[in-house]
Scaffold this motif. Structure first.
Motif, PDB file in Angstrom:
ATOM      1  N   GLU A   1       0.845  -1.192   0.000  1.00 40.48           N
ATOM      2  CA  GLU A   1       0.000   0.000   0.000  1.00 40.48           C
ATOM      3  C   GLU A   1       0.883   1.246   0.000  1.00 40.48           C
TER       4      GLU A   1
ATOM      5  N   ASN B   1       4.797   4.666   6.001  1.00 43.00           N
ATOM      6  CA  ASN B   1       3.741   3.672   5.932  1.00 43.00           C
ATOM      7  C   ASN B   1       4.049   2.578   6.941  1.00 43.00           C
TER       8      ASN B   1
ATOM      9  N   ASN C   1       2.310  -0.610   8.932  1.00 38.27           N
ATOM     10  CA  ASN C   1       1.158  -1.525   9.047  1.00 38.27           C
ATOM     11  C   ASN C   1      -0.033  -1.050   8.218  1.00 38.27           C
ATOM     12  N   GLY C   2       0.261  -0.536   7.031  1.00 37.09           N
ATOM     13  CA  GLY C   2      -0.804  -0.145   6.111  1.00 37.09           C
ATOM     14  C   GLY C   2      -1.360   1.249   6.339  1.00 37.09           C
ATOM     15  N   ARG C   3      -0.858   1.982   7.356  1.00 39.56           N
ATOM     16  CA  ARG C   3      -1.345   3.335   7.622  1.00 39.56           C
ATOM     17  C   ARG C   3      -0.163   4.261   7.867  1.00 39.56           C
TER      18      ARG C   3
END
Length: 205
Positions: free
Chosen positions: A44, A76, A78-80
């Protein structure tokens, strides 16, 4: 004689065309070929749900009020996107001020494909962003809205030396790949250091 030269030129042209057209042996061209990290490319990107400057400023004021911040970055995690702050007690570290960053960071993320990290930094008092996607990184001047590349020019290096060692400092430079070696002297004595032109990291010699 002219006929022989013409024939040789014709043969060379044909050979060059065949070299371009015919398929190459993949094994002979391994060196220098970039093979993208599949997992990285499918990860991501950073540019989703980014924190606002107002939020970042509030974190600095509430958690680090009065402390010297040498850099902060959004990565980024853990995806956030997560905010990280680097502080230093060193008197030689170049601190940053969010108010100096004229160019919004959200406008510089596209300088690399699928940015994973953007860092606020300062060199010689000039703010810049360092954008990284895991396999390449670029620096962008943040002191204006132009969004120009931030490069170690002779003028920028001179500004740094004058700020650290004084306007009367004498010095010479030697470039070795991506590194510039600086040897100089001022009223206090000699100074030697090397600086990475890509990361702006400095190491005393």
């Amino acid at each position: 004689m002219k006929k022989v030269i013409s024939t040789l030129l014709f043969v060379l042209v044909i050979a060059a065309l065949l070299w371009i057209i015919l398929p190459k042996d993949e094994g002979s061209a391994e060196f220098g070929i970039y093979k993208p990290d599949v997992q990285l490319q499918q990860a991501e990107p950073l540019i989703t749900e980014l924190p606002t400057m107002a939020y970042i400023d509030s974190v600095i004021n509430s958690d680090y009020n009065g402390e010297k911040i040498i850099s902060l970055y959004i990565e980024n995690s853990n995806g956030r996107p997560a905010l990280f702050v680097n502080k230093s007690k060193s008197s030689e570290a170049s601190p940053i001020k969010l108010s100096d960053f004229v160019l919004p960071y959200t406008q510089v993320l596209d300088v690399v494909v699928m940015a994973k990290r953007v860092e606020w930094k300062s060199f010689a008092g000039i703010p810049y962003y360092r954008i990284d996607n895991g396999y390449e990184a670029e620096s962008v001047n943040a002191s204006t809205v132009k969004g120009e590349p931030f490069l170690l020019t002779n003028e920028l290096l001179k500004l740094y030396i004058e700020q650290i060692y004084g306007v009367d400092a004498q010095y010479s430079t030697e470039r070795d790949g991506a590194v510039v070696i600086v040897k100089g002297s001022n009223n206090e004595g000699k100074f030697d250091f090397m600086i990475n032109t890509l990361t702006f990291e400095i190491k005393e010699l």
